[in-house]
Scaffold this active site. Structure first.
Site, PDB file in Angstrom:
ATOM      1  N   CYS A  62      25.271  35.053  57.351  1.00 46.17           N
ATOM      2  CA  CYS A  62      26.699  34.792  57.189  1.00 46.17           C
ATOM      3  C   CYS A  62      27.492  35.873  57.910  1.00 46.17           C
ATOM      4  O   CYS A  62      27.202  37.066  57.780  1.00 46.17           O
ATOM      5  CB  CYS A  62      27.065  34.774  55.707  1.00 46.17           C
ATOM      6  SG  CYS A  62      28.842  34.691  55.390  1.00 46.17           S
ATOM      7  N   GLN A 186      34.954  46.542  44.319  1.00 41.60           N
ATOM      8  CA  GLN A 186      35.562  45.729  45.361  1.00 41.60           C
ATOM      9  C   GLN A 186      34.556  45.416  46.469  1.00 41.60           C
ATOM     10  O   GLN A 186      33.791  46.285  46.892  1.00 41.60           O
ATOM     11  CB  GLN A 186      36.777  46.441  45.950  1.00 41.60           C
ATOM     12  CG  GLN A 186      37.966  46.521  45.013  1.00 41.60           C
ATOM     13  CD  GLN A 186      38.744  45.209  44.924  1.00 41.60           C
ATOM     14  OE1 GLN A 186      38.363  44.198  45.497  1.00 41.60           O
ATOM     15  NE2 GLN A 186      39.847  45.239  44.185  1.00 41.60           N
ATOM     16  N   TYR A 215      41.607  47.280  32.487  1.00 41.37           N
ATOM     17  CA  TYR A 215      40.623  46.468  33.196  1.00 41.37           C
ATOM     18  C   TYR A 215      39.940  47.361  34.240  1.00 41.37           C
ATOM     19  O   TYR A 215      39.822  47.008  35.408  1.00 41.37           O
ATOM     20  CB  TYR A 215      41.271  45.269  33.890  1.00 41.37           C
ATOM     21  CG  TYR A 215      42.135  44.396  33.003  1.00 41.37           C
ATOM     22  CD1 TYR A 215      41.581  43.341  32.280  1.00 41.37           C
ATOM     23  CD2 TYR A 215      43.503  44.618  32.883  1.00 41.37           C
ATOM     24  CE1 TYR A 215      42.374  42.523  31.477  1.00 41.37           C
ATOM     25  CE2 TYR A 215      44.302  43.814  32.089  1.00 41.37           C
ATOM     26  CZ  TYR A 215      43.732  42.772  31.382  1.00 41.37           C
ATOM     27  OH  TYR A 215      44.527  41.966  30.587  1.00 41.37           O
ATOM     28  N   GLU A 236      37.877  48.932  29.434  1.00 39.84           N
ATOM     29  CA  GLU A 236      37.147  47.849  30.118  1.00 39.84           C
ATOM     30  C   GLU A 236      36.315  47.104  29.081  1.00 39.84           C
ATOM     31  O   GLU A 236      35.774  47.707  28.152  1.00 39.84           O
ATOM     32  CB  GLU A 236      36.239  48.442  31.204  1.00 39.84           C
ATOM     33  CG  GLU A 236      35.191  47.524  31.768  1.00 39.84           C
ATOM     34  CD  GLU A 236      35.773  46.278  32.404  1.00 39.84           C
ATOM     35  OE1 GLU A 236      35.229  45.186  32.159  1.00 39.84           O
ATOM     36  OE2 GLU A 236      36.761  46.400  33.157  1.00 39.84           O
ATOM     37  N   ASP A 290      44.749  46.115  36.763  1.00 42.23           N
ATOM     38  CA  ASP A 290      44.080  45.302  37.782  1.00 42.23           C
ATOM     39  C   ASP A 290      43.307  44.204  37.069  1.00 42.23           C
ATOM     40  O   ASP A 290      42.082  44.251  36.947  1.00 42.23           O
ATOM     41  CB  ASP A 290      43.146  46.176  38.617  1.00 42.23           C
ATOM     42  CG  ASP A 290      42.494  45.412  39.766  1.00 42.23           C
ATOM     43  OD1 ASP A 290      42.971  44.304  40.081  1.00 42.23           O
ATOM     44  OD2 ASP A 290      41.515  45.911  40.342  1.00 42.23           O
ATOM     45  N   CYS A 317      44.974  39.899  42.299  1.00 43.57           N
ATOM     46  CA  CYS A 317      44.229  39.089  43.268  1.00 43.57           C
ATOM     47  C   CYS A 317      44.697  37.645  43.263  1.00 43.57           C
ATOM     48  O   CYS A 317      44.133  36.813  43.980  1.00 43.57           O
ATOM     49  CB  CYS A 317      42.720  39.165  42.987  1.00 43.57           C
ATOM     50  SG  CYS A 317      42.247  38.545  41.357  1.00 43.57           S
TER      51      CYS A 317
END
Length: 364
Positions: A62, A186, A215, A236, A290, A317
């Site tokens: 990919c 990430q 988070y 978290e 986040d 996001c």
């Protein structure tokens, strides 16, 4: 335009939208891949699902994944064929191999390979781990994940280390991070540094802030700012990620007075902030949030406002939930600052966004 439309239409918010910022690399930038297993002509393969189906289209190379991922895919498929490992069938619920999960530390070069299986073990799993590590010396962790549920969720809750460590390490924003298979990290390393530095700049850090990282995952955002604030408290929901965050703090020379991490649902902020403060954490005066794609909750926003926290840096996001949540923040007296999109996912239609919310008004 998607960001502008979402924030203005859903949030009813007029603000400044900055041009998208991005890194130069638009190929081979992903440090994480999850490939479903399939069969073609009786041979084991991995790839991606055809659109709106669960038909596996073979794809061992990919353009968004490192070349090495393709080489590992070939090795795993060849080994599976040699050992006659079966592939999971969603309709019958039988078969072993479900997904191949690979992570890479871009700066460290360390790689984790995790097989997701419909069972608790694989035949010849020890020899697989030994031969894989011999063929690819950069593989520092070989894991087995058990997922025996009839579900679209890729990963189960149980992991077992076949060889090496139960983690890999990487360097992000000058800080060391230990990454477990369940930890959020990430997928675009260089763009993540751009994102986190942008968030820190928007926060206007002075060095005196008591930062609350909600988070927080493995602590990457809070710890990336640790040298620019007084201390960091993170919350978290995934226990393994919390343990990684604690280790990451120690790896970077931060003791419990500078960095604390707690396990719990960040949306239940009142409960966990009270528990954190009982354990010595100072009251926060800056929040970095986040959340996952679904965004955060009205209850959390209410708690942040009730504590009169003046600045909130929101990393999102999903533009639609960002617009929705910013509207709620505005109800609680927060002014919505400029929105900065950051392209963490080149060659896709997705961007992350950062916005700083500042509280000037009292509660309605």
């Amino acid at each position: 335009q998607k960001v502008v439309d979402a924030v203005e239409r859903i949030g009813g918010i007029k603000t400044e939208f900055k041009p998208i910022i991005a890194c130069d690399d638009i190929y081979r930038y992903r440090n994480k891949a999850q490939y479903p297993f399939g069969t073609v002509g009786g041979k084991v393969t991995v790839g991606f699902y055809a659109g709106k189906t669960h038909k596996v289209i073979p794809c061992l190379a990919c353009a968004l994944q490192p070349d090495l991922f393709g080489e590992i895919c070939r090795f795993v498929c060849d080994f599976a064929d040699a050992k006659a490992w079966s592939v999971y069938d969603e309709e019958t619920g039988k078969g072993l191999l479900r997904h191949l999960y690979i992570r890479e530390g871009k700066q460290s070069g360390e790689i984790m390979v995790c097989l997701v299986v419909n069972g608790n073990s694989l035949p010849d799993e020890d020899s697989f781990a030994v031969e894989l590590s011999a063929r690819f010396p950069m593989v520092k962790s070989v894991m087995l994940n058990t997922n025996m549920k009839n579900t679209n969720v890729v990963l189960g809750k149980e992991y077992r280390t076949l060889r090496g460590n139960g983690y890999i390490e990487d360097v992000l924003c000058g800080k060391k991070f230990r990454i477990s298979p369940a930890s959020f990290y990430q997928v675009n390393h260089d763009a993540a540094e751009l994102l986190y530095n942008t968030a820190a700049d928007m926060a206007g850090l002075t060095g005196s802030e008591h930062l609350l990282d909600l988070y927080c995952g493995a602590g990457s955002i809070g710890l990336s700012m640790a040298d620019r604030v007084a201390d960091v408290t993170g919350i978290e929901i995934i226990p393994e990620a919390v343990e990684c965050a604690k280790v990451n703090a120690r790896l970077n020379g931060l003791d419990a007075d500078r960095a604390r991490f707690f396990c719990g649902d960040a949306s239940d902020a009142h409960k966990f902030l009270a528990a954190a403060e009982m354990n010595g954490a100072p009251s926060p005066d800056l929040v970095v949030i986040d959340p996952p794609r679904k965004g955060t909750t009205r209850e959390l926003i209410s708690e942040i406002a009730a504590r009169d926290i003046k600045r909130v840096v929101y990393i999102s996001c999903e533009p639609e939930t960002l617009g929705r949540d910013c509207a709620v923040f505005r109800e609680f007296g927060y002014e919505i600052g400029e929105v900065q999109p950051v392209d963490l996912f080149p060659r896709t239609g997705h961007v992350e966004n950062v916005v700083c919310l500042t509280r000037h008004n009292e509660l309605p």
